[in-house]
Write a protein that holds these residues in place. Structure first.
Motif, PDB file in Angstrom:
ATOM      1  N   ALA B 163      56.433  15.392  15.777  1.00  0.00           N
ATOM      2  CA  ALA B 163      55.355  16.475  15.656  1.00  0.00           C
ATOM      3  C   ALA B 163      53.937  15.784  15.995  1.00  0.00           C
ATOM      4  CB  ALA B 163      55.406  16.814  14.467  1.00  0.00           C
ATOM      5  N   LEU B 164      53.906  14.430  15.795  1.00  0.00           N
ATOM      6  CA  LEU B 164      52.671  13.901  16.157  1.00  0.00           C
ATOM      7  C   LEU B 164      52.586  13.747  17.676  1.00  0.00           C
ATOM      8  CD1 LEU B 164      50.103  12.226  15.116  1.00  0.00           C
ATOM      9  CD2 LEU B 164      51.568  10.180  15.229  1.00  0.00           C
ATOM     10  N   LYS B 165      53.419  13.417  18.387  1.00  0.00           N
ATOM     11  CA  LYS B 165      53.505  13.370  19.874  1.00  0.00           C
ATOM     12  C   LYS B 165      53.316  14.883  20.299  1.00  0.00           C
ATOM     13  CE  LYS B 165      56.293  11.640  23.640  1.00  0.00           C
ATOM     14  NZ  LYS B 165      57.780  11.314  23.850  1.00  0.00           N
ATOM     15  N   VAL B 167      51.616  17.142  18.999  1.00  0.00           N
ATOM     16  CA  VAL B 167      50.171  17.588  18.472  1.00  0.00           C
ATOM     17  C   VAL B 167      49.216  17.082  19.464  1.00  0.00           C
ATOM     18  CG1 VAL B 167      48.353  17.459  16.712  1.00  0.00           C
ATOM     19  CG2 VAL B 167      50.858  18.454  16.172  1.00  0.00           C
ATOM     20  N   HIS B 168      49.253  15.713  19.643  1.00  0.00           N
ATOM     21  CA  HIS B 168      48.399  14.512  20.221  1.00  0.00           C
ATOM     22  C   HIS B 168      48.345  15.014  21.869  1.00  0.00           C
ATOM     23  CE1 HIS B 168      45.961  10.947  20.726  1.00  0.00           C
ATOM     24  NE2 HIS B 168      45.582  11.529  19.714  1.00  0.00           N
TER      25      HIS B 168
END
Lengths: 125, 169
Positions: B163-165, B167-168
């Motif tokens: 999810a972080l990947k 979003v970022h």
């Protein structure tokens, strides 16, 4: 004349920059005395928040708050830093109430919630 | 004629005296006896006639009063019958109103009762569901806490990093 918390934070950052530890303490004491005189002590929390943002921005750091149900494997932190592509100022905390998984908050704004507690809550709503 | 009168023994003087006596007697009788007696008789007759007339009037008045009484009684009876029938009608209307009101009230009570029952049922269902959810949540939480942390958190950590990947980027 009153100043905004952001203006106080910027002034404090500039006053503390390139100062020795002793000088920084003196600057901080004078800063607090000024806030007291200007009756702005109730804005201290907001001023410090702005200060933190300026500090992190100036140094190219990303603030990351990680909360997990159990201590995280070391590679997780590296993976996060790698994905963000910037050095991090990390705050890690173990919170058993999460039941499982973790939450990641970046720069107090972006939040990723992969905790068991949230999954359970979603399961019944 | 004189001879004849003499043969009959008429004494003119005596006759005249007798006539005068008669007239005096007649006058006295009329003045002190016949007059008052006749007046008294007239008075009595008048009184009797008045009494008769009064009696007749009384009879007439009595008859009229009787007639009036009868009329009043008849009218009163009619009015009484009218009142009774009106009262009966009013009583019927009131009874009908009361029955209708009672029916409406009972209907309302029934509806209210059904509504309350339905609310209670829904509330109970909610409570049961909530309790069941709490129980399941508690059981799941307990199970999660007893699991091996590494195995338990692996998938969630992987999801968070993914999810972080996303979003970022």
């Amino acid at each position: 004349m009153t100043h905004t918390p952001k203006q106080y934070a910027e002034a404090l950052y500039q006053a503390l920059e390139k100062k020795s530890e002793v000088e920084r303490l003196k600057v901080l004491k004078r800063f607090l005395a000024m806030l007291e005189k200007n009756k702005q002590m109730n804005s201290l929390r907001r001023i410090l928040n702005y200060y933190e943002r300026i500090f992190l921005k100036e140094r190219g750091l990303v603030k990351v708050d990680i909360e997990s149900a159990s201590p995280l494997p070391t590679n997780v932190r590296d993976t996060i830093e790698k994905q963000l592509g910037k050095p991090m100022l990390v705050s890690e905390k173990v919170n058993a109430d999460l039941l499982a998984g973790l939450t990641i908050i970046i720069d107090d704004r972006l939040s990723i919630d992969a905790s068991g507690r949230t999954r359970l809550t979603h399961l019944f709503t | 004629v004189q001879e004849l009168i003499r043969q009959f023994g008429v004494d003119w003087k005596l006759l005249l005296a007798q006539v005068v006596n008669f007239l005096v007697l007649l006058y006295l009788l009329k003045r002190f006896a016949y007059g008052p007696v006749i007046a008294m008789l007239h008075e009595r007759r008048r009184k009797i006639e008045e009494g008769l007339k009064a009696s007749e009037d009384a009879k007439k008045r009595l008859a009229a009063a009787e007639q009036t009484r009868t009329a009043i009684i008849l009218k009163a009876e009619e009015e009484a019958v009218g009142l009774v029938s009106q009262a009966e009608e009013t009583a019927k209307d009131q009874a009908k109103t009361i029955v209708n009101a009672a029916e409406a009230k009972s209907e309302q009570v029934l509806i209210s009762g059904q509504k309350k029952l339905e609310e209670e049922r829904l509330k109970l269902e909610d409570e049961v569901r909530s309790n069941a959810h709490d129980l399941v949540k508690t059981a799941l939480a307990s199970t999660l806490q007893k699991m091996n942390p590494t195995e338990r958190d692996e998938a969630l950590i992987e999801q968070a990093l993914k999810a972080l990947k996303t979003v970022h980027q």
